[in-house]
Design an enzyme around this catalytic site. Structure first.
Site, PDB file in Angstrom:
ATOM      1  CG  HIS A 234      -1.444   0.783   1.091  1.00 41.00           C
ATOM      2  ND1 HIS A 234      -1.870   2.257   1.432  1.00 41.00           N
ATOM      3  CD2 HIS A 234      -3.216   0.709   0.730  1.00 41.00           C
ATOM      4  CE1 HIS A 234      -3.654   2.939   1.275  1.00 41.00           C
ATOM      5  NE2 HIS A 234      -4.145   2.017   0.554  1.00 41.00           N
TER       6      HIS A 234
ATOM      7  CD  GLU B 277      -8.955  -3.627  -3.989  1.00 38.19           C
ATOM      8  OE1 GLU B 277      -9.654  -4.377  -2.832  1.00 38.19           O
ATOM      9  OE2 GLU B 277      -8.375  -2.945  -4.997  1.00 38.19           O
TER      10      GLU B 277
HETATM   11  N1  ACO Z   1       3.706  -7.426  -4.851  1.00 37.02           N
HETATM   12  C1  ACO Z   1       5.160  -7.853  -4.324  1.00 37.02           C
HETATM   13  N2  ACO Z   1       6.384  -6.823  -4.611  1.00 37.02           N
HETATM   14  C2  ACO Z   1       6.152  -5.228  -3.776  1.00 37.02           C
HETATM   15  C3  ACO Z   1       4.107  -5.204  -3.885  1.00 37.02           C
HETATM   16  C4  ACO Z   1       3.600  -6.279  -3.464  1.00 37.02           C
HETATM   17  N3  ACO Z   1       2.397  -6.462  -4.078  1.00 37.02           N
HETATM   18  N4  ACO Z   1       3.842  -4.344  -3.733  1.00 37.02           N
HETATM   19  C5  ACO Z   1       4.641  -3.219  -3.959  1.00 37.02           C
HETATM   20  N5  ACO Z   1       6.230  -3.749  -4.228  1.00 37.02           N
HETATM   21  C6  ACO Z   1       7.019  -3.546  -3.871  1.00 37.02           C
HETATM   22  C7  ACO Z   1       7.964  -2.926  -5.221  1.00 37.02           C
HETATM   23  O1  ACO Z   1       8.273  -4.252  -6.335  1.00 37.02           O
HETATM   24  C8  ACO Z   1       8.828  -2.642  -4.942  1.00 37.02           C
HETATM   25  O2  ACO Z   1      10.247  -2.597  -4.440  1.00 37.02           O
HETATM   26  P1  ACO Z   1      11.944  -2.664  -5.100  1.00 37.02           P
HETATM   27  O3  ACO Z   1      11.192  -0.779  -4.286  1.00 37.02           O
HETATM   28  O4  ACO Z   1      12.285  -3.215  -4.757  1.00 37.02           O
HETATM   29  O5  ACO Z   1      11.376  -2.001  -6.934  1.00 37.02           O
HETATM   30  C9  ACO Z   1       8.526  -1.242  -3.064  1.00 37.02           C
HETATM   31  O6  ACO Z   1       7.800  -2.628  -2.873  1.00 37.02           O
HETATM   32  C10 ACO Z   1       7.566  -0.376  -3.635  1.00 37.02           C
HETATM   33  O7  ACO Z   1       7.041  -0.473  -4.609  1.00 37.02           O
HETATM   34  P2  ACO Z   1       5.906   1.023  -5.218  1.00 37.02           P
HETATM   35  O8  ACO Z   1       5.710   0.845  -6.679  1.00 37.02           O
HETATM   36  O9  ACO Z   1       7.191   1.927  -5.034  1.00 37.02           O
HETATM   37  O10 ACO Z   1       4.900   1.034  -4.265  1.00 37.02           O
HETATM   38  P3  ACO Z   1       3.413   2.249  -4.033  1.00 37.02           P
HETATM   39  O11 ACO Z   1       3.267   2.446  -2.815  1.00 37.02           O
HETATM   40  O12 ACO Z   1       3.888   3.104  -5.648  1.00 37.02           O
HETATM   41  O13 ACO Z   1       2.810   0.651  -4.646  1.00 37.02           O
HETATM   42  C11 ACO Z   1       0.463  -0.271  -4.704  1.00 37.02           C
HETATM   43  C12 ACO Z   1       1.470   0.413  -3.590  1.00 37.02           C
HETATM   44  C13 ACO Z   1       0.205  -0.247  -5.959  1.00 37.02           C
HETATM   45  C14 ACO Z   1      -0.761  -1.447  -4.178  1.00 37.02           C
HETATM   46  C15 ACO Z   1       1.598  -1.816  -4.407  1.00 37.02           C
HETATM   47  O14 ACO Z   1       2.210  -1.783  -3.326  1.00 37.02           O
HETATM   48  C16 ACO Z   1       1.161  -2.502  -5.321  1.00 37.02           C
HETATM   49  O15 ACO Z   1       1.302  -2.258  -6.722  1.00 37.02           O
HETATM   50  N6  ACO Z   1       0.531  -3.775  -4.609  1.00 37.02           N
HETATM   51  C17 ACO Z   1      -0.330  -4.972  -5.085  1.00 37.02           C
HETATM   52  C18 ACO Z   1      -1.149  -4.489  -5.429  1.00 37.02           C
HETATM   53  C19 ACO Z   1      -2.980  -3.894  -5.114  1.00 37.02           C
HETATM   54  O16 ACO Z   1      -3.229  -5.329  -4.240  1.00 37.02           O
HETATM   55  N7  ACO Z   1      -4.055  -3.067  -5.389  1.00 37.02           N
HETATM   56  C20 ACO Z   1      -5.043  -2.782  -4.259  1.00 37.02           C
HETATM   57  C21 ACO Z   1      -4.033  -1.468  -3.437  1.00 37.02           C
HETATM   58  S1  ACO Z   1      -5.641  -1.147  -2.393  1.00 37.02           S
HETATM   59  C22 ACO Z   1      -6.129   0.266  -2.490  1.00 37.02           C
HETATM   60  O17 ACO Z   1      -6.028   0.713  -3.902  1.00 37.02           O
HETATM   61  C23 ACO Z   1      -7.821   0.128  -2.527  1.00 37.02           C
END
Ligand code: ACO
Length: 363
Positions: free
Chosen positions: A246, A305
């Site tokens: 998140h 989610e």
């Molecule tokens: N699985 C694996 N790795 C992850 C995940 C995940 N679910 N989420 C973040 N990371 C990692 C990224 O790969 C990144 O790693 P790195 O620095 O080694 O490249 C690091 O964590 C940071 O990721 P960002 O993309 O900068 O984090 P951001 O805050 O932008 O992302 C998000 C938040 C989009 C929710 C992300 O965690 C994600 O894609 N999750 C999966 C999709 C999901 O569950 N979405 C629902 C969110 S809740 C909602 O909106 C209602």
């Protein structure tokens, strides 16, 4: 520049507060754990909308007004053309919503709250070749959604579970769809325009489009014994685990536990597949351990989610409808934020840094 506007404060709000370090959500002064166990959808809608229109909002009146609005917007379903049935449910809902009159008044808000609750079950039935069921204005919003979906009155546990879901996701700070709603509202374009922008932002898999893929993941994992290997291989391929991570929460998303608790009465009364829940819990544990090992610098925990997927599946929604159900619950938050922005904010107009080529100097 803050990529993704991370940590940028773009609005003052009295609607909700997301504390990502403590894992706490407050909605208009009430903590989520209290709200979800004490309030219905109608209670929460009245709480969020209070003070943003030219009249006081009472819960009992809102229930009647919403029932009437559901009956009114059902006319749009009857006038629906066959092309819309072929679209993914959330796109069909959006197209139907675009046909509603725009405005900033309470009547427009009521129609926008009623519209997704009526459009989604109708679209889902039409996709199966079934006739849409007209709303029953005397039911609560949650009971009527399930009745329109399944053609039978839902059990009290099912109504309570859907209510808990709609309350839990009603508002959540300045997430992408709510920000979109506020940007549109800041131009004074009207509530229908704000909600259309918000639903377009919501459908992306990084926002409200994740719960369907959560179930795809559970299906693919198949058994508890296979969870660790499957998750490790998915991360090796550079994939993200849906339902985890998140932008704001650095600990467990409090909405995940609210929804996990909301599932319990369904489990206790045999209205949900217990093996499915056991598998989900095993995948959750394996994912948390794997993410901790692979991404030690980034605390990644379960988000809303993951248990949304299980709850909506238990209530009989097909997975392609999950984003649409999210829209039903979040519309009240979008409307409240849009009104707050229109009444108290300024036109939202940030700046960009130009990094493209400069014009050639004249020879
Ligand atoms: N699985 C694996 N790795 C992850 C995940 C995940 N679910 N989420 C973040 N990371 C990692 C990224 O790969 C990144 O790693 P790195 O620095 O080694 O490249 C690091 O964590 C940071 O990721 P960002 O993309 O900068 O984090 P951001 O805050 O932008 O992302 C998000 C938040 C989009 C929710 C992300 O965690 C994600 O894609 N999750 C999966 C999709 C999901 O569950 N979405 C629902 C969110 S809740 C909602 O909106 C209602």
């Amino acid at each position: 520049m803050n990529n993704g506007l991370e940590d940028v404060i773009a609005a003052e709000t009295r609607l909700s507060d997301v504390d990502g370090e403590a894992g706490r959500l407050i909605i208009r002064g009430v903590s989520l754990d209290h709200l979800v166990t004490h309030a219905t959808y109608e209670d929460t809608a009245a709480l969020l909308l209070d003070g943003f229109f030219d009249r006081p909002i009472s819960v009992s009146e809102l229930k009647v007004q919403l029932g009437r609005a559901r009956a009114e917007v059902f006319a749009n379903v009857q006038a629906m053309d066959a092309m819309l049935e072929k679209l993914p449910p959330v796109d069909a809902m959006r197209a139907l919503t675009a046909r509603l009159a725009d405005g900033e008044d309470f009547e427009t808000a009521l129609r926008l709250l009623a519209a997704p609750a009526v459009f989604l079950p109708a679209v889902l039935r039409l996709r199966k070749g079934e006739t849409p069921i007209a709303p029953n204005p005397s039911l609560s919003q949650s009971a009527d959604i399930l009745a329109m979906l399944n053609g039978a009155l839902p059990s009290k546990e099912q109504v309570a579970a859907l209510d808990a879901y709609l309350v839990t996701i009603s508002d959540h700070g300045l997430n992408a769809s709510t920000f979109a709603s506020r940007v549109i509202a800041s131009t004074k374009a009207g509530l229908t325009s704000s909600v259309l922008a918000a639903v377009s932002a919501l459908k992306g898999p990084l926002h409200g489009g994740a719960p369907g893929p959560v179930l795809d993941m559970l299906d693919d994992v198949g058994s508890e014994a296979h969870a660790e290997t499957w998750l490790g291989e998915a991360l090796d391929r550079g994939e993200r685990l849906m339902g985890f991570g998140h932008r704001i929460y650095r600990v467990r998303d409090p909405r995940a536990d609210a929804l996990k608790d909301a599932l319990k009465p369904l489990v206790a009364t045999g209205q949900v597949d217990r093996d499915r829940i056991r598998l989900a819990e095993a995948v959750e544990q394996a994912a948390l351990a794997t993410l901790k090992e692979r991404k030690p610098d980034r605390p990644l925990d379960v988000n809303v989610e993951f248990y949304t997927a299980l709850l909506l599946e238990a209530l009989g929604f097909p997975r392609e409808a999950f984003t649409g159900v999210f829209a039903i619950g979040r519309t009240v938050g979008w409307i409240a934020h849009a009104r707050e922005q229109a009444l108290e904010g300024r036109l939202i107009r940030p700046r960009s840094v130009y990094v493209g080529p400069l014009p050639q100097a004249a020879a």
